[in-house]
Design a protein around this motif. Sequence first.
Motif, mmCIF file in Angstrom:
data_model
loop_
_atom_site.group_PDB
_atom_site.id
_atom_site.type_symbol
_atom_site.label_atom_id
_atom_site.label_comp_id
_atom_site.label_asym_id
_atom_site.label_seq_id
_atom_site.Cartn_x
_atom_site.Cartn_y
_atom_site.Cartn_z
ATOM 1 N N GLU A 1 0.806 -1.223 0.000
ATOM 2 C CA GLU A 1 0.000 0.000 0.000
ATOM 3 C C GLU A 1 0.836 1.269 0.000
ATOM 4 O O GLU A 1 0.289 2.369 -0.108
ATOM 5 C CB GLU A 1 -0.943 -0.001 1.208
ATOM 6 N N ASP B 1 -10.196 0.320 1.624
ATOM 7 C CA ASP B 1 -8.930 0.210 0.905
ATOM 8 C C ASP B 1 -8.218 1.541 0.992
ATOM 9 O O ASP B 1 -8.842 2.608 0.880
ATOM 10 C CB ASP B 1 -9.145 -0.174 -0.561
ATOM 11 N N ALA C 1 -6.549 -5.155 -4.264
ATOM 12 C CA ALA C 1 -7.762 -5.006 -3.463
ATOM 13 C C ALA C 1 -8.965 -5.068 -4.376
ATOM 14 O O ALA C 1 -8.905 -4.640 -5.542
ATOM 15 C CB ALA C 1 -7.743 -3.680 -2.702
ATOM 16 N N SER D 1 -7.423 1.991 -10.804
ATOM 17 C CA SER D 1 -8.476 1.838 -9.799
ATOM 18 C C SER D 1 -9.837 1.976 -10.467
ATOM 19 O O SER D 1 -10.148 3.018 -11.047
ATOM 20 C CB SER D 1 -8.314 2.887 -8.694
#
Length: 354
Positions: free
Chosen positions: A275, A345, A310, A286
């Motif tokens: 991350e 997330d 994620a 994303s």
Amino acid sequence: MTKRRSLAVAAAALVVCGVLALASLASSSMLPQETSSPPPWGAIPSVPGELHVTAAGDYSANDAASAVLSGVGALKPDLHLALGDLSYGSKDGETAWCNFVTARVGMGFPFQLIAGNHESNGQNGHIDNFALCLPNLLAGAVGTYAKEYYVDVPAEKPIARFVLISPGIPFSNGPWDYSEGSERYNWTSAAIDGARAASIPWVVVGMHTPCISMGRYPCQAGSAITNLLVDKKVDLVLNGHEHLYQRTKQLATDSQCPEIRPNSYNPECVQDSDEQLTKGAGTVFSTVGTGGTPLRDVNRMDPEAGYFAAFSGRNSSPSHGLLKLRLTTSRLDAEFLATDGAFMDKFSIGAPAQ
């Protein structure tokens, strides 16, 4: 006619003329050309040195969409990126949906559009009509608003360039060509290179269709434009279209990974998988198709699943919500905020250690 009635009629006529003048002014702001000064909605960024942005796509006008839009209104970011598929044909047309939005985010707020497939050719409204009632409100936008444009924010000493494009979108005159060497491919490349040449810290690309995904669609954006973004190490790419949330690891091309190939996974394309990511090392994709329309399943067995860090969907921590971004000259922080469900997330992209 009495004198009092005459005065009332005259006053009403002046009101009508004023409304028509305002409508004409609003319409003229929609022309796809560079604007010279920002409209008077407030300073951007509202916090000096920090740019606050939210993003989501695939809305409708249901309770889930209302919660997401109300979440944007409560956060009061500097702007919102609406990543396509807007009303899904909600009652009373485009203007009614625009009113649905502004009732929750506020009038005069930069709710910046890019077309999705549902409004590209009249299936559920038309993007040109949405662009009239939710116009561009960012100074200096270059290109065709809601279809293909870029804008530096803030206009002076920008922190980020947002490049909004439409690969894989079936406009009424046919899908726009973003194949390698095409006019739109070259336009996108020049917009990215221009940001780098101007030393703008961040380049964020928004487009409705993703290429790699754990959802139901194949590479509708096209591998050529996808690899262009990775080759140029665009910092963040935002998508909708898939009715779920998914975020890739940081991806980059090199001799061991000459390209991102759809429907396959090459671990050599992964630059970083945690991350805390390094600025300039690669690209994060994303997909935030969680703006309100019913969610769909995540396919954990998808051949491209290895690229993702994620994900959330109907069968995996289902949550509608939005992506919140905070950008400074040296750091980008992103967080998914659920408006229903419990999915979370976070990731950050920071300058390399000195």
